[in-house]
Structures are given as C-alpha cells and as structure tokens.
Scaffold this motif. Structure first.
Motif, mmCIF file in Angstrom:
data_model
loop_
_atom_site.group_PDB
_atom_site.id
_atom_site.type_symbol
_atom_site.label_atom_id
_atom_site.label_comp_id
_atom_site.label_asym_id
_atom_site.label_seq_id
_atom_site.Cartn_x
_atom_site.Cartn_y
_atom_site.Cartn_z
ATOM 1 N N UNK A 111 0.841 -1.191 0.000
ATOM 2 C CA UNK A 111 0.000 0.000 0.000
ATOM 3 C C UNK A 111 0.887 1.258 0.000
ATOM 4 N N UNK A 112 1.675 1.386 -1.065
ATOM 5 C CA UNK A 112 2.690 2.437 -1.133
ATOM 6 C C UNK A 112 2.131 3.849 -1.002
ATOM 7 N N UNK A 113 0.880 4.099 -1.389
ATOM 8 C CA UNK A 113 0.389 5.476 -1.334
ATOM 9 C C UNK A 113 0.027 5.900 0.077
ATOM 10 N N UNK A 114 -0.483 4.976 0.931
ATOM 11 C CA UNK A 114 -0.865 5.367 2.283
ATOM 12 C C UNK A 114 -0.279 4.454 3.343
ATOM 13 N N UNK A 115 -0.013 3.212 2.987
ATOM 14 C CA UNK A 115 0.519 2.260 3.948
ATOM 15 C C UNK A 115 -0.500 1.741 4.941
ATOM 16 N N UNK A 116 -1.792 2.071 4.784
ATOM 17 C CA UNK A 116 -2.777 1.700 5.785
ATOM 18 C C UNK A 116 -3.994 1.026 5.178
ATOM 19 N N UNK A 138 -25.373 7.870 4.849
ATOM 20 C CA UNK A 138 -24.677 8.914 5.594
ATOM 21 C C UNK A 138 -23.214 8.514 5.633
ATOM 22 N N UNK A 139 -22.402 9.388 6.124
ATOM 23 C CA UNK A 139 -20.980 9.099 6.185
ATOM 24 C C UNK A 139 -20.354 9.701 7.418
ATOM 25 N N UNK A 140 -19.236 9.163 7.796
ATOM 26 C CA UNK A 140 -18.486 9.666 8.934
ATOM 27 C C UNK A 140 -17.014 9.411 8.668
ATOM 28 N N UNK A 141 -16.176 10.073 9.426
ATOM 29 C CA UNK A 141 -14.744 9.813 9.367
ATOM 30 C C UNK A 141 -14.365 9.176 10.694
ATOM 31 N N UNK A 142 -13.824 7.968 10.623
ATOM 32 C CA UNK A 142 -13.419 7.228 11.812
ATOM 33 C C UNK A 142 -11.944 6.890 11.662
ATOM 34 N N UNK A 143 -11.144 7.317 12.628
ATOM 35 C CA UNK A 143 -9.695 7.099 12.571
ATOM 36 C C UNK A 143 -9.121 7.581 11.239
ATOM 37 N N UNK A 144 -9.538 8.757 10.812
ATOM 38 C CA UNK A 144 -9.070 9.423 9.590
ATOM 39 C C UNK A 144 -9.462 8.690 8.309
ATOM 40 N N UNK A 145 -10.394 7.739 8.379
ATOM 41 C CA UNK A 145 -10.865 7.007 7.203
ATOM 42 C C UNK A 145 -12.374 7.196 7.063
ATOM 43 N N UNK A 146 -12.844 7.372 5.818
ATOM 44 C CA UNK A 146 -14.287 7.497 5.633
ATOM 45 C C UNK A 146 -14.994 6.160 5.856
ATOM 46 N N UNK A 147 -16.164 6.240 6.456
ATOM 47 C CA UNK A 147 -17.040 5.086 6.633
ATOM 48 C C UNK A 147 -18.400 5.521 6.113
ATOM 49 N N UNK A 148 -18.979 4.711 5.240
ATOM 50 C CA UNK A 148 -20.265 5.026 4.628
ATOM 51 C C UNK A 148 -21.316 4.083 5.192
ATOM 52 N N UNK A 149 -22.435 4.658 5.616
ATOM 53 C CA UNK A 149 -23.506 3.919 6.270
ATOM 54 C C UNK A 149 -24.745 3.971 5.388
ATOM 55 N N UNK A 150 -24.980 2.915 4.615
ATOM 56 C CA UNK A 150 -26.133 2.916 3.719
ATOM 57 C C UNK A 150 -27.443 2.808 4.483
ATOM 58 N N UNK A 151 -28.494 3.386 3.892
ATOM 59 C CA UNK A 151 -29.834 3.195 4.429
ATOM 60 C C UNK A 151 -30.229 1.738 4.191
ATOM 61 N N UNK A 152 -31.380 1.356 4.725
ATOM 62 C CA UNK A 152 -31.865 -0.018 4.539
ATOM 63 C C UNK A 152 -31.866 -0.362 3.055
ATOM 64 N N UNK A 153 -31.468 -1.567 2.742
ATOM 65 C CA UNK A 153 -31.382 -1.943 1.336
ATOM 66 C C UNK A 153 -32.763 -2.140 0.720
ATOM 67 N N UNK A 154 -32.833 -1.799 -0.560
ATOM 68 C CA UNK A 154 -34.021 -2.106 -1.349
ATOM 69 C C UNK A 154 -33.805 -3.419 -2.084
ATOM 70 N N UNK A 155 -32.535 -3.731 -2.363
ATOM 71 C CA UNK A 155 -32.153 -4.983 -3.027
ATOM 72 C C UNK A 155 -30.750 -5.343 -2.602
#
Length: 179
Positions: A111-116, A138-155
C-alpha cells in the motif's frame, strides 16, 4: 483488450490506465510518481464525492439509488469503507477490477500510497461479495478514514466465485431475478 466503448456509459470519460487498459476510478489513490494505486482508495476524495452526491467510480451525480460493494462483514454491520457508486459502476467493477473479478488476484500488501488499511478491514479477500442497493446513505470519518452507512437496502445482489475462480452473480433479491 478492453476499449472505451466496452465500458459502461458513465465510465467512458474516466482516464484509462494504459498498462492495465481499465478505467481509473475517481477515488483511486495515486503514488507520488502519479501512477494509480488501485489497491487504495483516496479517502478525502471518496468523502468529498459522497458528500456531493456523486459516484466514487465515475464521479457523476446519483439519480436515485446508490450501491455499495463489499464483503459479507460490511453487509452484516451496514458499514462500508469503499464509497457509494451507481449500480452500473459497481456491476462493471465486478468485471473490470482484477481484485474482484478473479479469486486468485490479491491486492498489493505494501500500500505504497498510504501504507494503511481502513480500521476494521481485513487483508483477507472474501469468497462472497455483496452489492447493497439503497436510496441513500450517511458518512463519517473514523480514525481518519471514511465510513459510509447505507440506508436499509431495497435490493441485495450476491456475487460468488465459480470453480475456475471467476466472479459471477449468484443471487439478486429483485423479484423474479437470481437464485
């Protein structure tokens, strides 16, 4: 050999990696020399595009539904590190991304660009990929990384590897499809 005309319409304007002959997703990180690092998502760009309501692959706006693609663990907790995408861009990724398309293809470990790796991620590749399709997120940043939280799935669309190691769709929760 892939040609731009073989890519989904939304992906045809993306730059092409000449070495691999595949589109370079909008959120692909780059090495210091400018070479794309397909093993790493540029978290800042992913979060920026998502906050603007745009696809992490083609950077075009969403019309209605969004898709998330990840392993069963991401689906189980309803949280994804990879950004929201158009369903067509996610589906194309299952064919165009060597890491997804072939069971034996592993991501680089340096992971040469970030190492993480994102927190909670595993370097192990899942045997099953789940495409979660929904109306929003919705989204949040956790430990400097984005986390995406989808709504309930339709499929949900489920992808598994065949005996020869190629990814294929094995189930779709759309009525009358999959199985």
């Amino acid at each position: 050999m892939n040609h731009a005309s073989e890519f989904p319409e939304l992906m045809r304007k993306l730059p092409i990696d000449r070495r691999r002959n595949v589109p370079i997703p909008a959120v692909t990180a780059h090495h210091p020399d400018g070479e794309p690092d397909f093993s790493t998502v540029d978290g800042r760009e992913a979060f920026r595009l998502a906050s603007e309501g745009r696809c992490g692959i083609c950077a075009q706006p969403f019309a209605d539904e969004v898709a998330f693609l990840g392993g069963p663990g991401a689906a189980a907790v309803g949280a994804y590190h990879d950004p929201p995408m158009h369903e067509g861009c996610a589906e194309a990724s299952t064919r165009l991304c060597p890491h997804l398309a072939r069971r034996d293809m592993r991501r680089l470990t340096d992971r040469r660009s970030t190492g993480e790796l994102p927190a909670g991620s595993s370097p192990e590749k899942p045997d099953v990929w789940v495409m979660w399709i929904c109306q929003g997120f919705s989204g949040a940043v956790v430990n400097a990384m984005p986390v995406f939280l989808p709504e309930a799935y339709t499929r949900l669309r489920i992808f598994t590897y065949t005996a020869d190691g190629q990814l294929h769709e094995s189930f779709d929760t759309t009525p009358g499809v999959g199985g």
